[in-house]
Design a protein around this motif. Structure first.
Motif, mmCIF file in Angstrom:
data_model
loop_
_atom_site.group_PDB
_atom_site.id
_atom_site.type_symbol
_atom_site.label_atom_id
_atom_site.label_comp_id
_atom_site.label_asym_id
_atom_site.label_seq_id
_atom_site.Cartn_x
_atom_site.Cartn_y
_atom_site.Cartn_z
ATOM 1 N N UNK A 190 -3.190 19.594 18.235
ATOM 2 C CA UNK A 190 -3.654 19.658 16.835
ATOM 3 C C UNK A 190 -2.616 20.314 15.929
ATOM 4 N N UNK A 191 -2.032 21.403 16.399
ATOM 5 C CA UNK A 191 -1.042 22.125 15.598
ATOM 6 C C UNK A 191 0.195 21.262 15.357
ATOM 7 N N UNK A 192 0.658 20.581 16.386
ATOM 8 C CA UNK A 192 1.833 19.716 16.232
ATOM 9 C C UNK A 192 1.536 18.580 15.263
ATOM 10 N N UNK A 193 0.368 17.994 15.368
ATOM 11 C CA UNK A 193 0.009 16.898 14.459
ATOM 12 C C UNK A 193 -0.056 17.396 13.018
ATOM 13 N N UNK A 194 -0.620 18.575 12.833
ATOM 14 C CA UNK A 194 -0.703 19.139 11.480
ATOM 15 C C UNK A 194 0.685 19.476 10.939
ATOM 16 N N UNK A 195 1.537 20.024 11.771
ATOM 17 C CA UNK A 195 2.907 20.327 11.333
ATOM 18 C C UNK A 195 3.649 19.045 10.953
ATOM 19 N N UNK A 196 3.481 18.011 11.724
ATOM 20 C CA UNK A 196 4.144 16.737 11.415
ATOM 21 C C UNK A 196 3.639 16.187 10.093
ATOM 22 N N UNK A 197 2.318 16.287 9.872
ATOM 23 C CA UNK A 197 1.751 15.790 8.613
ATOM 24 C C UNK A 197 2.280 16.574 7.415
#
Length: 123
Positions: free
Chosen positions: A34-41
């Motif tokens: 979740x954190x990686x996806x949010x950072x990418x977004x």
């Protein structure tokens, strides 16, 4: 008495601790995802108009960080899978030992019954 012995010792495995560990590992892996996806977004939004050398460096570091997050999440899931398999093996081994103990008791009981029958026949 049967001419063999079962393993009388119970399997030593803490199933509660194993469940806690797999739960914590699953939570960590999901949080990493979740954190990686949010950072990418957020990075995508922040860098839409950004150009130049620092944008390229940022992109490279972001890619490395996202790859590492995926790798850590995979390692967490691999570890929880290994713990789950070990728990399963411990349960199976305990059940095997218990079956062997019951088999031994049944054989002992049969032998004792046969010995009593023989003794009654000779009396």
């Amino acid at each position: 008495m049967p001419d063999w012995q079962p393993n009388w010792e119970d399997v030593r495995w803490d199933h509660g601790a194993a469940r806690d560990a797999t739960s914590a590992l699953r939570h960590a892996a999901d949080l990493l995802d979740r954190t990686a996806a949010e950072r990418a977004r957020v990075a995508q939004e922040a860098t839409e108009q950004w150009r130049g050398r620092y944008r390229e460096e940022f992109g490279e570091h972001l890619d490395q960080m996202l790859a590492r997050a995926r790798e850590l999440a995979r390692e967490c899931r691999d570890a929880l899978g290994a713990i789950a398999q070990a728990s399963q093996r411990a349960s199976e081994e305990q059940m095997r030992r218990e079956r062997e103990r019951e088999r031994w008791r049944a054989e002992k009981k049969d032998e004792e019954r046969e010995n009593r029958r023989k003794q009654q026949g000779t009396s």
